[in-house]
Design an enzyme around this catalytic site. Structure first.
Site, PDB file in Angstrom:
ATOM      1  N   ARG A 138      39.292  36.813  39.379  1.00  0.00           N
ATOM      2  CA  ARG A 138      40.037  36.522  38.155  1.00  0.00           C
ATOM      3  C   ARG A 138      39.100  36.179  37.004  1.00  0.00           C
ATOM      4  O   ARG A 138      39.350  36.568  35.857  1.00  0.00           O
ATOM      5  CB  ARG A 138      41.024  35.380  38.407  1.00  0.00           C
ATOM      6  CG  ARG A 138      41.977  35.145  37.245  1.00  0.00           C
ATOM      7  CD  ARG A 138      43.093  34.211  37.632  1.00  0.00           C
ATOM      8  NE  ARG A 138      42.604  32.875  37.964  1.00  0.00           N
ATOM      9  CZ  ARG A 138      43.389  31.871  38.338  1.00  0.00           C
ATOM     10  NH1 ARG A 138      44.703  32.053  38.429  1.00  0.00           N
ATOM     11  NH2 ARG A 138      42.892  30.686  38.623  1.00  0.00           N
ATOM     12  N   LYS A 240      42.427  33.326  32.221  1.00  0.00           N
ATOM     13  CA  LYS A 240      42.296  31.871  32.130  1.00  0.00           C
ATOM     14  C   LYS A 240      41.326  31.484  31.010  1.00  0.00           C
ATOM     15  O   LYS A 240      40.331  30.781  31.208  1.00  0.00           O
ATOM     16  CB  LYS A 240      41.846  31.285  33.468  1.00  0.00           C
ATOM     17  CG  LYS A 240      42.382  29.886  33.720  1.00  0.00           C
ATOM     18  CD  LYS A 240      42.279  29.524  35.177  1.00  0.00           C
ATOM     19  CE  LYS A 240      42.703  28.092  35.428  1.00  0.00           C
ATOM     20  NZ  LYS A 240      44.117  27.836  35.083  1.00  0.00           N
ATOM     21  N   GLU A 276      55.921  30.695  32.153  1.00  0.00           N
ATOM     22  CA  GLU A 276      55.350  29.767  33.129  1.00  0.00           C
ATOM     23  C   GLU A 276      55.331  28.366  32.560  1.00  0.00           C
ATOM     24  O   GLU A 276      55.604  28.149  31.383  1.00  0.00           O
ATOM     25  CB  GLU A 276      53.946  30.196  33.555  1.00  0.00           C
ATOM     26  CG  GLU A 276      52.915  30.227  32.449  1.00  0.00           C
ATOM     27  CD  GLU A 276      51.534  30.625  32.974  1.00  0.00           C
ATOM     28  OE1 GLU A 276      50.817  29.713  33.428  1.00  0.00           O
ATOM     29  OE2 GLU A 276      51.170  31.813  32.937  1.00  0.00           O
TER      30      GLU A 276
END
Length: 395
Positions: A138, A240, A276
């Protein structure tokens, strides 16, 4: 050389005897890592105390009251490279402040990413990591999005293993928490025009943590945010990036001042679809079917989220659907829960939307979230056999 190592080790040992509760972030060591003007410059390896047999089994910490905050540990990891090179060998350094250019890309243009993973201590004293390769993948995806150089998956995993091993005494006893490991990737080189930084720093630090939410394992109370967005289509919500988090602080503060645990965000276009929570992904259960919003560029693909989906399928739930979920379906759900590295699997007790509060029955051990939580934590802590190859043992 030997004299230098001995002097550094004695300094670390004397500082390590201080109570962690009396120290502040960055003040545990008066040793700053001096950022080299040349990323190829190397420093002598630092011999940490574990190799000298001078370490206590546990640090001096009140393990029953650690919460989720920064507790400075013994070591951090640093590795650097230029924009035209690959990362090479990094090393452990005493935990402390770092020196960085005021023109660094991360400070001026937010060119930075972070990850989060944990080390768990088993009953027989082993240290276990949970799927750090997924965090590495990621980070590489995020680095590509932000035009950054990134460590290889092997480099990332090896660095995480080194940090966990070097800070083992800061890993809580079984059942008391975990060692939270925070890898950072940042544009540390100076840049004035809007462009990728000329140098990158990969840094990892760690901190012992307990429950993320003050409620502990109690059900969460979420507030549905209708004014502020977390991410928009075409942005960086799916990676992220550090730039995703400061913009939600105002919404979180406002919600917590009203007694809520966290904020649930909706899509930025129509304010109708679930996205989210500030710090985790969300799932709903209806008629034994588990659903979660699909990651379509605005939602972070959580490692815990991915693992829970697979565990749910193993438990024989009818379907686990990744799809667009209208807010009305959330209100009509039988059960709601959140997943994330920090929160694990957390049940939701209520959701407030447009000043209307909907409560969900939390059925203890019989709830879907409880069953998934028990399996996930069982694998992470070595209680349940890992048949998926998710666990890495620190040796």
């Amino acid at each position: 050389m030997l004299h230098r190592i001995a002097r550094l080790c004695n300094s670390v040992q004397s500082l390590g005897n201080r109570s962690s509760s009396s120290t502040k972030f960055g003040s545990r060591f008066d040793l700053a890592y001096r950022a080299s003007s040349s990323p190829q410059q190397t420093r002598e390896p630092f011999a940490y105390r574990q190799s000298l047999g001078e370490v206590d089994e546990y640090a001096d910490v009140d393990w029953d009251n650690i919460g989720f905050g920064v507790v400075p540990t013994d070591y951090m990891y640093i590795m650097k490279c230029s924009k035209d090179d690959n990362f090479e060998k990094g090393q452990l350094n005493p935990y402390g402040n770092i020196e960085i250019s005021p023109a660094a890309g991360v400070l001026n243009y937010g060119q930075g990413l972070y990850e989060g993973t944990k080390a768990q201590r088993t009953e027989d004293g082993r240290l276990l990591l949970f799927r750090p390769d997924q965090n590495a993948i990621r980070m590489r995806q995020g680095a590509e999005r932000l035009c950054m150089r990134a460590p290889s998956v092997d480099q990332f995993v090896d660095a995480v293993k080194q940090i966990a091993r070097a800070n083992k005494r800061w890993t809580p006893p079984p059942g008391k928490g975990s060692l939270y490991i925070r890898p950072l990737l940042m544009g540390s080189g100076p840049i004035l025009g809007l462009a990728p930084a000329p140098e990158y720093t990969f840094l990892i630090f760690a901190s012992p943590v307990g429950n993320y939410f003050k409620e502990g394992i109690a059900p969460l109370n979420l507030y549905v945010e209708t004014e502020y967005d977390r991410a928009s289509s075409g942005g960086a919500g799916g990676v992220k990036s550090i730039t995703n988090y400061a913009p939600v602080l105002k919404a979180i503060a406002r919600a917590k001042n009203r007694g809520f645990s966290d904020v649930l965000y909706l899509d930025s276009v129509n304010k109708r679809l679930l996205e989210e929570v500030s710090s985790c992904n969300i799932f709903i259960v209806k008629d034994n079917v588990i659903s979660t919003p699909s990651t379509a560029g605005t939602i972070l693909s959580g490692v815990t989220r991915k693992s829970v989906i697979e565990i749910a399928r193993d438990h024989g739930y009818q379907v686990v659907k990744e799809r667009a979920i209208p807010i009305n379906e959330l209100i009509e759900a039988d059960e709601v829960f959140c997943t994330g590295t920090a929160v694990g699997v957390a049940p939701v007790g209520s959701i407030t939307y447009q000043d209307k509060r909907v409560e969900f029955e939390v059925c203890g051990d019989q709830s879907v979230s409880s069953k998934l939580y028990s399996t996930l934590v069982g694998i992470q802590t070595g209680i349940i056999e890992d048949k998926k190859g998710w666990i890495i043992e620190i040796v």
